[in-house]
Each structure stands twice: as C-alpha cells, then as structure tokens.
Design an enzyme around this catalytic site. Sequence first.
Site, mmCIF file in Angstrom:
data_model
loop_
_atom_site.group_PDB
_atom_site.id
_atom_site.type_symbol
_atom_site.label_atom_id
_atom_site.label_comp_id
_atom_site.label_asym_id
_atom_site.label_seq_id
_atom_site.Cartn_x
_atom_site.Cartn_y
_atom_site.Cartn_z
ATOM 1 C CB SER A 190 -0.956 -0.041 1.193
ATOM 2 O OG SER A 190 -1.953 0.937 1.091
ATOM 3 C CG ASP A 344 -6.725 -2.279 -3.690
ATOM 4 O OD1 ASP A 344 -7.065 -1.178 -3.207
ATOM 5 O OD2 ASP A 344 -5.547 -2.678 -3.687
ATOM 6 C CG HIS A 374 -6.093 -1.710 0.091
ATOM 7 N ND1 HIS A 374 -5.131 -1.466 -0.866
ATOM 8 C CD2 HIS A 374 -5.631 -1.134 1.225
ATOM 9 C CE1 HIS A 374 -4.147 -0.782 -0.329
ATOM 10 N NE2 HIS A 374 -4.417 -0.569 0.946
#
Length: 404
Positions: A190, A344, A374
């Site tokens: 991320s 995501d 995610h």
Amino acid sequence: MLLVLLLVLVAHVYWTPVPVGIKESWKLRLLQLLCFLVFGGAFLLERVGVGHSITLVGWYTRSVERIMKNLTCRRDKKDLMRVRDVTFDGVPVRVYEPGAEGGLRRGLLYLHGGGWALGSAKEGSYHENNRMTAKKLNAVLVSVEYRLYPEAQFPTQYLDCLNAAKHFLSPEVLAKYGVDPCRVGVSGDSAGGNLAAAVAQEISNDDNMSVKFSVQALVYPALQAVDFNTPSYRQNQDMVLLSRPLMVDFWLQYLGLDRSFKDHFLSNRYQAAILPQLRVRVDWTALLPPKYKDGYEVVSWHGQTRHESRVPSVLQDVRAAPLLASSAVLARCPRTYVVTCEYDVLRDDGLMYVRRLKDAGVAVTSEHYEDGFHGCFSLTLFPFRFDVGAKMLRRYICWIDDNL
C-alpha cells in the site's frame, strides 16, 4: 438512545455492500464494524480536543494488536530469530536475523503500509509476517519505522525510507549483518509499496550507489495522485477498509494539502494543470488490459480552478508518485513483483505500473487475486485471518525465495 445507536451500527454493517466475490464476507463485515467504531470514536474525541483522530486510531490499533499478540502468539523455543530495534542513519528500524548460519544471507528492506499515517514495523501482523518472511528466507530483514502523519508529511516519510535504504546498502553494514550485496531486495504494501517503488527508482538511478536492490516486491501499491477516476477507483469507491474518499484523504494528508482540495481530487479538476507528458504515464485507457477498462469513460476537467497554481508541483513529484517516472528511469529498476486485488481502489495503479515497467524492459511478475481486497496481505492473524491473505503472504515469500 442505545437502541438508536444499535440500529445505526446494524444498518452500517448490513447495508454497506461487500462484493459477492469476497470469501469470508462475514468476517470482513465484523472488521468493517470495528473500523467504523474506531474511526468514528476517534473523530468524536478529536472534536472535543482529546487529540488528532489519526493519532488516536494509531494508539488504539497498536493497543489491540499487543493484546491479541499476547493471547495468540506462542513462540517456538527452538526459534532462534534475533530481533533488535536499532537506528539506520537516525531512522528507527527493526532488524530480524535468523539463527541459522551458513555463509552470506539475503537481505530485505520492508516498508509497511497505513496511508503514510498508520501502522508500525513493531506491532501486529507486520511484525509477525516479517518474522516469518525472515525465517522462511533465512534472510536479514529490516523493517523501517518511518515517521507518520500528522507529525510528518511528504517528503519526510520518503526521505526516512531512502536514508535507511542507503545505510542498509552500504558495504560496511551489509558485511556487519552477513548479507550478500548481490541479493538485497526492497518491499512494501500500500503506502509502503509507494515508498518502496520510489526508493527503488532513486537507488537504481543513483550512480554513486555501489550496491543496488536486486528485486522489488510491491503489494497493492499506491502510485499516483493524478487520476482518482480510474476503473478500479470507481468500481471499488465504497469498498470497506479503503474507499475512494478515504484514499483521497490519505493523499491529501501525505502531500500536505488542505481538505478543501478533496472535491477537486475526486472530480479530477486539477488535471488540466498536469504536464501532458506526465498525464500519458497514467493514461489507463492505454495502459490497462481491455477487461479492466471496458464500460468506463475517462473523467477529465479542462477548466481553471483557484487551486490550480498550487497543486501540480507536488502531484508531479515522482518521489510521491512513482508511476510518473520516465521510461528511462523505469528501465533501470530491478526485477519486480506486483500484487493487485480485484476489490481494491489501487488495483489499476499496480496494473499500469506493470505495463510501464514491461514496456521499459524490466522483468515483471504480476499476480492478481480475483477474491482479494485492500489490506488482506496484513490480515493473517486471529481473529481477522483471511485465507486470501495467508495465501498472498505464502506466494509473496515464494517469489522472493525464487528471485532473490
């Protein structure tokens, strides 16, 4: 009053959609409810002056992770892993050194996620996953505890990671830890994937660095803040854990921009001020496979805004948005592994980076999880352990084992 609150919570859990393709959806709904309570409570406490909501959320999550660790983690007495907290060029890091001997070992620098505002190298799944990774690979793993928002904003997080990376890659430090200079990688998820990609680009193109990364492994990285209307941003705009508005909030915080910019980000109103040669580097109509762009149209804005003159300088900085790097810069990047998830908002960032790296001649392995969402890479511990997260971690370790 309590009945009304209960009804609101139940409505939040059952009316917020969870895609049918996600397995263990009941568990995700429980996690969603917990996040709703934590963020909502932190916001209320901020309003009464207790502290910044992000700081309060971070304190709460770290506390819960410590409790769960004490309840569920039982260390094998034969586990000789040595874990130390030290500093690399003034940056706090946690170093994992396996007990097994036998010549030079591999090295891996890990940068955790959390929107440049949350997360810690020392707590919860990041600690346990890094410990497992170091053990499975018999590698020296360095996890960076870079500074977070609200105490820090771009480029502080990036510079912390870059300084730690350069320190680790110095021949003297590699020799100290018994690391093979030809087998050192960088990784992150991320926001950490963003930092890993940016650091890898800088190291790869720095001719003063005698040792460079051999591989980079990026797990659903955030790579650009130019277009928040890519197909994945629109498809997953209300997705739990990371919605489109929340990702915009993280970017605004990281880049030090006022919340008044939020509507401009969401509508792509500043795109007219982005240099044309940079816009083509995030052109999803040309970079995404047909299956991901069919049925979607480009959202663009050609008018002028009062913010226009203030925004572009930071948005066009490749240290913040690695997807904007030139092909010449990308061509010098190491062998790459990119993980993307169907559910995501950042899916298309990763897929576009895969395409641009391949076009630049870089060897890339792209792994897409149709049932992934995610955050699942970090959801590997009780009570929020997801099968897709455990699978993702195993395959991530296998790729590094095969390529580093």
